[in-house]
Design an enzyme around this catalytic site. Structure first.
Site, PDB file in Angstrom:
ATOM      1  CE  LYS A  77      36.272  11.471  15.873  1.00  0.00           C
ATOM      2  NZ  LYS A  77      37.330  12.243  15.230  1.00  0.00           N
ATOM      3  CE1 TYR A 238      37.675  13.509   4.475  1.00  0.00           C
ATOM      4  CE2 TYR A 238      38.376  13.514   6.763  1.00  0.00           C
ATOM      5  CZ  TYR A 238      37.491  13.138   5.787  1.00  0.00           C
ATOM      6  OH  TYR A 238      36.377  12.407   6.130  1.00  0.00           O
TER       7      TYR A 238
HETATM    8  P1  NAP Z   1      33.703  17.187  17.649  1.00  0.00           P
HETATM    9  O1  NAP Z   1      34.078  16.206  18.695  1.00  0.00           O
HETATM   10  O2  NAP Z   1      32.264  17.387  17.350  1.00  0.00           O
HETATM   11  O3  NAP Z   1      34.390  18.594  18.060  1.00  0.00           O
HETATM   12  C1  NAP Z   1      34.264  19.719  17.242  1.00  0.00           C
HETATM   13  C2  NAP Z   1      34.828  20.941  17.946  1.00  0.00           C
HETATM   14  O4  NAP Z   1      34.644  22.039  17.038  1.00  0.00           O
HETATM   15  C3  NAP Z   1      34.108  21.319  19.242  1.00  0.00           C
HETATM   16  O5  NAP Z   1      35.000  21.891  20.131  1.00  0.00           O
HETATM   17  C4  NAP Z   1      33.082  22.356  18.757  1.00  0.00           C
HETATM   18  O6  NAP Z   1      32.758  23.367  19.682  1.00  0.00           O
HETATM   19  C5  NAP Z   1      33.850  23.041  17.645  1.00  0.00           C
HETATM   20  N1  NAP Z   1      32.917  23.603  16.682  1.00  0.00           N
HETATM   21  C6  NAP Z   1      32.027  22.943  15.904  1.00  0.00           C
HETATM   22  N2  NAP Z   1      31.358  23.814  15.124  1.00  0.00           N
HETATM   23  C7  NAP Z   1      31.800  25.046  15.450  1.00  0.00           C
HETATM   24  C8  NAP Z   1      31.495  26.367  15.007  1.00  0.00           C
HETATM   25  N3  NAP Z   1      30.603  26.590  14.060  1.00  0.00           N
HETATM   26  N4  NAP Z   1      32.171  27.402  15.562  1.00  0.00           N
HETATM   27  C9  NAP Z   1      33.093  27.185  16.516  1.00  0.00           C
HETATM   28  N5  NAP Z   1      33.446  25.970  16.981  1.00  0.00           N
HETATM   29  C10 NAP Z   1      32.805  24.915  16.439  1.00  0.00           C
HETATM   30  O7  NAP Z   1      34.379  16.827  16.254  1.00  0.00           O
HETATM   31  P2  NAP Z   1      35.786  16.098  15.997  1.00  0.00           P
HETATM   32  O8  NAP Z   1      35.563  14.668  15.878  1.00  0.00           O
HETATM   33  O9  NAP Z   1      36.733  16.634  16.999  1.00  0.00           O
HETATM   34  O10 NAP Z   1      36.147  16.620  14.515  1.00  0.00           O
HETATM   35  C11 NAP Z   1      36.481  17.949  14.269  1.00  0.00           C
HETATM   36  C12 NAP Z   1      36.980  18.123  12.842  1.00  0.00           C
HETATM   37  O11 NAP Z   1      38.192  17.385  12.666  1.00  0.00           O
HETATM   38  C13 NAP Z   1      36.009  17.611  11.774  1.00  0.00           C
HETATM   39  O12 NAP Z   1      36.027  18.476  10.672  1.00  0.00           O
HETATM   40  C14 NAP Z   1      36.573  16.265  11.384  1.00  0.00           C
HETATM   41  O13 NAP Z   1      36.256  15.900  10.063  1.00  0.00           O
HETATM   42  C15 NAP Z   1      38.077  16.542  11.535  1.00  0.00           C
HETATM   43  N6  NAP Z   1      38.815  15.287  11.808  1.00  0.00           N
HETATM   44  C16 NAP Z   1      39.649  14.837  10.841  1.00  0.00           C
HETATM   45  C17 NAP Z   1      40.336  13.656  11.048  1.00  0.00           C
HETATM   46  C18 NAP Z   1      41.280  13.143   9.983  1.00  0.00           C
HETATM   47  O14 NAP Z   1      41.536  11.937   9.973  1.00  0.00           O
HETATM   48  N7  NAP Z   1      41.801  13.996   9.139  1.00  0.00           N
HETATM   49  C19 NAP Z   1      40.168  12.932  12.226  1.00  0.00           C
HETATM   50  C20 NAP Z   1      39.317  13.450  13.200  1.00  0.00           C
HETATM   51  C21 NAP Z   1      38.623  14.633  12.967  1.00  0.00           C
HETATM   52  P3  NAP Z   1      32.075  23.107  21.095  1.00  0.00           P
HETATM   53  O15 NAP Z   1      33.197  22.620  21.948  1.00  0.00           O
HETATM   54  O16 NAP Z   1      31.586  24.452  21.459  1.00  0.00           O
HETATM   55  O17 NAP Z   1      31.019  22.098  20.855  1.00  0.00           O
END
Ligand code: NAP
Length: 298
Positions: A77, A238
């Protein structure tokens, strides 16, 4: 002559998709292809499972391919912005995008997660409450959209909890203006339990992929015992519908919300950007039917 050409162009099926890694958990391809059937849209939506190292090559191909647009999910993103030509005003502030429109090779970046988050939060809150204190667990793209939404609607104190603080400087630099009237602080997951952070908060947003299918038994470390019935918990994941994090927060009295309504609302907004107008409730209906079908088949 011109009329024939423009009509035939109109009839070309629009190719849409989801760019991310992993993408196998996502409901989006089935949801949008089901919507296309219901609404008789001439479009097809597929997944593009692309790792970070292959993003540049994928984007250079996208510019020349008949892909009208795509959604962007973990982990691209923020990285996607390096390859776009124009940015919506929200993307300029948040510095994360989840929707790209391909206009004849020109890539325009939008963020519909903000609209989706607002929608999901309203469902959780009702109309009577506003959020003044919040914790966001995770600091990635979805966390940025959530922070933007919360600050815009009057949140005065926001804590970002993450596994390490490597994104802290970026947040402080990118959001200096946005947070001019909001107290923004950072902590590690572990520090959530050692201070009074939980007692002082109204809302906890879980924005990491921890607990997402297929890792359904995992949860972020969190002091669940400190939760009370006045706490609201919004897990953006979700799939599964109720993550382990939501199960545990609900067991400790909090009111919970999963990411399904957010998914539907951000999808409705993205589809509008690509020229397919639809109301959020229509997407919710199709999504619910899809999820129910899956549950029955398990
Ligand atoms: P992203 O930009 O990759 O960010 C993920 C965040 O989670 C980062 O801060 C990352 O840490 C942290 N993280 C990942 N794996 C981890 C682990 N094993 N332990 C600790 N922290 C961890 O992803 P995103 O787009 O924000 O999405 C995040 C989640 O939200 C996903 O599950 C996605 O499916 C969900 N989401 C849902 C919707 C919806 O419409 N419902 C919309 C958007 C996102 P670092 O900062 O250290 O890299």
């Amino acid at each position: 002559m011109y009329l024939i050409a423009s009509n035939s162009l109109k009839n070309i099926m629009k190719q849409l998709g989801l760019l991310g890694y992993p993408v196998s958990h996502s409901h989006s391809p089935e949801m949008i292809n089901n919507l296309a059937i219901v609404k008789k849209w001439d479009c097809n939506y597929r997944s593009y499972a692309i790792k970070s190292g292959s993003l540049a090559e994928f984007i250079s191909r996208v510019r020349d391919l008949p892909i009208s647009g795509f959604n962007v999910t973990i982990p691209h993103k923020q990285a996607i912005l390096n390859f776009c030509d124009e940015y919506s005003s929200e993307v300029k502030t948040i510095r994360a995008a989840n929707t790209i429109c391909n206009q004849d090779g020109k890539l325009i970046a939008y963020n519909t997660d903000v609209f989706g988050f607002d929608y999901g939060l309203k469902e959780l809150l009702g109309t009577t409450r506003s959020i003044k204190n919040a914790i966001i667990v995770g600091a990635g793209g979805a966390a940025r959209a959530a922070a933007y939404s919360l600050v815009k609607s009057g949140c005065l104190k926001l804590v970002i909890a993450s596994r390490d603080n490597h994104r802290k400087a970026e947040w402080q630099r990118d959001f200096a203006t946005l947070f001019s009237e909001t107290n923004l602080s950072f902590c590690l997951f572990d520090e959530l339990k050692s201070e009074n952070i939980i007692q002082e908060t109204d809302l906890i947003v879980q924005s990491t992929p921890i607990g997402m299918s297929p890792n359904e038994n995992e949860t972020v470390p969190f002091p669940f015992h400190q939760l009370r019935s006045n706490h609201l918990v919004f897990d953006l994941v979700y799939n599964p519908e109720t993550t382990k994090f939501l199960q545990l927060t609900e067991q400790h009295g909090a009111k919970i919300q999963n990411g399904l309504s957010m998914l539907a609302a951000q999808a409705a907004k993205s589809l509008g950007i690509w020229g397919f107008d639809i109301e959020v409730h229509e997407v919710v209906e199709v999504l619910k039917e899809q999820v129910n079908k899956k549950e029955k088949s398990v």
